[in-house]
Design a protein around this motif. Structure first.
Motif, PDB file in Angstrom:
ATOM      1  N   ALA A 231       7.958  -0.367  14.849  1.00 49.80           N
ATOM      2  CA  ALA A 231       9.272  -0.606  14.235  1.00 49.80           C
ATOM      3  C   ALA A 231      10.089  -1.475  15.193  1.00 49.80           C
ATOM      4  N   VAL A 232      10.732  -2.499  14.630  1.00 50.45           N
ATOM      5  CA  VAL A 232      11.546  -3.407  15.454  1.00 50.45           C
ATOM      6  C   VAL A 232      12.921  -3.558  14.811  1.00 50.45           C
ATOM      7  N   LEU A 262       5.486  -2.001   6.226  1.00 49.76           N
ATOM      8  CA  LEU A 262       6.138  -0.796   5.689  1.00 49.76           C
ATOM      9  C   LEU A 262       7.486  -1.177   5.092  1.00 49.76           C
ATOM     10  N   THR A 263       7.951  -2.378   5.421  1.00 47.65           N
ATOM     11  CA  THR A 263       9.242  -2.862   4.906  1.00 47.65           C
ATOM     12  C   THR A 263       9.025  -4.272   4.352  1.00 47.65           C
ATOM     13  N   LYS A 264       9.057  -4.407   3.039  1.00 46.79           N
ATOM     14  CA  LYS A 264       8.892  -5.768   2.462  1.00 46.79           C
ATOM     15  C   LYS A 264      10.132  -6.596   2.800  1.00 46.79           C
ATOM     16  N   LYS A 265      11.282  -5.921   2.691  1.00 43.89           N
ATOM     17  CA  LYS A 265      12.553  -6.545   3.110  1.00 43.89           C
ATOM     18  C   LYS A 265      13.089  -5.735   4.279  1.00 43.89           C
ATOM     19  N   ALA A 287       9.201  -2.857   9.869  1.00 47.62           N
ATOM     20  CA  ALA A 287       8.160  -1.972  10.393  1.00 47.62           C
ATOM     21  C   ALA A 287       6.830  -2.266   9.726  1.00 47.62           C
ATOM     22  N   ALA A 288       5.758  -1.896  10.442  1.00 48.17           N
ATOM     23  CA  ALA A 288       4.412  -2.130   9.920  1.00 48.17           C
ATOM     24  C   ALA A 288       3.475  -1.089  10.508  1.00 48.17           C
ATOM     25  N   VAL A 289       2.334  -0.914   9.819  1.00 44.87           N
ATOM     26  CA  VAL A 289       1.320   0.004  10.325  1.00 44.87           C
ATOM     27  C   VAL A 289       0.072  -0.808  10.651  1.00 44.87           C
ATOM     28  N   LYS A 290      -0.590  -0.438  11.722  1.00 43.89           N
ATOM     29  CA  LYS A 290      -1.794  -1.190  12.121  1.00 43.89           C
ATOM     30  C   LYS A 290      -2.984  -0.715  11.281  1.00 43.89           C
ATOM     31  N   ILE A 291      -3.709  -1.677  10.744  1.00 41.95           N
ATOM     32  CA  ILE A 291      -4.877  -1.313   9.927  1.00 41.95           C
ATOM     33  C   ILE A 291      -6.126  -1.937  10.537  1.00 41.95           C
ATOM     34  N   LYS A 292      -7.259  -1.435  10.088  1.00 44.06           N
ATOM     35  CA  LYS A 292      -8.522  -2.002  10.569  1.00 44.06           C
ATOM     36  C   LYS A 292      -8.698  -3.372   9.961  1.00 44.06           C
ATOM     37  N   ILE A 293      -9.106  -4.333  10.749  1.00 43.26           N
ATOM     38  CA  ILE A 293      -9.340  -5.666  10.188  1.00 43.26           C
ATOM     39  C   ILE A 293     -10.537  -5.608   9.256  1.00 43.26           C
ATOM     40  N   GLU A 294     -10.333  -6.038   8.014  1.00 46.32           N
ATOM     41  CA  GLU A 294     -11.469  -6.091   7.080  1.00 46.32           C
ATOM     42  C   GLU A 294     -11.819  -7.535   6.854  1.00 46.32           C
ATOM     43  N   ARG A 295     -12.966  -7.952   7.257  1.00 49.65           N
ATOM     44  CA  ARG A 295     -13.351  -9.349   7.030  1.00 49.65           C
ATOM     45  C   ARG A 295     -13.804  -9.487   5.593  1.00 49.65           C
TER      46      ARG A 295
END
Ligand SMILES: C[S@@+](CC[C@H](N)C(=O)[O-])C[C@H]1O[C@@H](n2cnc3c(N)ncnc32)[C@H](O)[C@@H]1O
Length: 296
Positions: A231-232, A262-265, A287-295
Motif C-alpha cells: 500500500a502506498v 486492489l485499488t482500480k482508482k 494498493a496491490a497484491v503480489k501474484i505468481k507470474i503466469e507466463r
C-alpha cells in the motif's frame, strides 16, 4: 515537547488496514514509519511486533519508534538503502506500507525549515546527517538549476520568473524571507499561499524524494511474499503518477503481471476525515497484491 508527544494523525488508517488485511503472525515492513500511527494499528492486528521492520530516515522519528516498538526492528536510514539492505538478507514480508512525504514532526518544528508560516533556517532535510540543504539550492545553485527544481519537483509554471526573482535578492536567510520573495512576484490565487509549490519543490529536491520512490518500488515487489500486499499513500501528483504508472505496468494482463491491483482508482479521504485532519485532503492510497507470474 517530547518528540513522542508530537501529534501525527495517520491518514486513511481504516482504508490502509482494509487493503493490507493484517492477520495473526504476519510480517510487516513500514518504510516511512514516522510516529508509528499506521504501524501501531497493523502490529495490533498481527500481534507480532517482532516480525515488524520500521524504517524512517529521520533519526528523531527513529527514536520515537524505538521507544514505542521495543520488539520491532527499527532502521534509521532512507527507504531505498534500507530496502536494498533487506533484499540482501533474503527476508520477505506479508505487507509493505509507504506513507510518503513529511510528518507533523517536520512541520511543527520551525528549526527544520519546512514551513513558510514560521521563520526557520533553509534546511528541509528529513535526515539532518545529509549534506544538501535547501539553503544550498536557494543561495548557491545556478539560476537555471534552481528553475529546474521548481519546474520538475514543484510543477511550478512560473519557475523561471521565480528563480530570477530569488537570485536577484540572494542571499535569502530564512523561510519567511524566501516566502516573501516568492510572494512579491507571484499573484495570490485563492487560499493557496503563492510559495506553496516552491517549498514543495525544494523539499522534494533536498530529500531526493522522486528518485527514492522510483527506485524503491521494484524492490518492494521483490521484498513481498506471494499474496503479500503493498500500500502506498502519496500526497501530490508527481508521486502519485509514479505509483500509478508503476502499479499499472506490473498488473497489466501481458506476459508477466506480478501484481493484482486492489485499488482500480486511488482511495481518497472521506470529508469526515478531512475535517479532523486537513492533511488528508491530498492523500491518495493505491494498493496491490503480489501474484505468481503466469507466463501466457
Ligand atoms: C507521512 S509520515 C509517516 C507517518 C506514519 N505513517 C505515521 O502513522 O506516523 C512520512 C515519514 O516518512 C519519512 N520518510 C519520508 N521519505 C523517506 C525515505 N525516503 N526514507 C525513509 N523515510 C522517509 C519521514 O521522515 C516521515 O517521518
Amino acid at each position: 515537547m517530547s518528540k513522542s508527544n508530537v501529534h501525527h494523525i495517520p491518514v486513511l488508517l481504516e482504508e490502509v488496514i482494509r487493503c493490507l488485511k493484517p492477520t495473526d503472525g504476519e510480517s510487516f515492513l513500514d518504510v516511512t514509519a514516522g510516529m508509528g500511527g499506521h504501524a501501531a494499528a497493523v502490529i495490533a492486528a498481527t500481534a507480532a511486533p517482532e516480525r515488524a521492520t520500521l524504517v524512517d530516515r529521520d533519526p528523531q522519528a527513529a527514536d520515537v519508534l524505538r521507544e514505542k516498538f521495543k520488539k520491532s526492528t527499527i532502521l534509521d536510514r532512507d527507504f531505498l538503502s534500507a530496502s536494498r539492505k533487506l533484499l540482501e538478507t533474503g527476508k520477505k514480508f506479508d505487507m509493505i506500507l509507504a506513507d510518503l512525504g513529511v510528518s507533523s514532526l517536520h512541520f511543527e518544528d520551525q528549526g527544520r525549515g519546512f514551513s513558510f508560516r514560521k521563520s526557520g533556517p533553509l534546511d528541509m532535510r528529513m535526515d539532518p546527517r545529509q549534506k544538501l540543504t535547501a539553503d544550498q539550492i536557494v543561495n548557491d545553485w545556478p539560476k537555471a538549476e534552481l528553475a529546474g527544481v521548481l519546474k520538475n519537483c514543484g510543477e511550478e509554471k512560473r519557475a523561471t520568473m521565480i528563480s530570477d526573482a530569488l537570485v536577484a535578492v540572494r542571499p535569502i536567510a530564512n523561510t519567511v524571507q524566501l516566502a516573501a520573495a516568492v510572494s512579491r512576484v507571484m499573484p495570490r490565487t485563492g487560499k493557496i499561499h503563492p510559495a506553496t509549490k516552491t517549498f514543495q519543490a525544494l523539499r522534494i529536491a533536498v530529500n531526493n524524494e522522486l528518485v527514492q520512490l522510483e527506485l524503491s518500488l521494484p524492490i518492494w515487489i521483490e521484498l513481498l511474499k506471494i499474496q503479500g500486499r503493498l500500500a502506498v499513500i502519496s500526497f501530490h501528483s508527481l508521486e502519485d503518477r509514479i505509483v500509478k504508472r508503476f502499479l499499472e505496468q506490473h498488473s497489466k494482463n501481458l506476459y508477466e503481471a506480478d501484481l493484482k491491483l486492489l485499488t482500480k482508482k486511488p482511495i481518497t479521504a472521506r470529508p469526515e476525515e478531512i475535517d479532523i485532519n486537513p492533511r488528508a485532503r491530498s492523500a491518495k492510497l493505491r494498493a496491490a497484491v503480489k501474484i505468481k507470474i503466469e507466463r501466457k
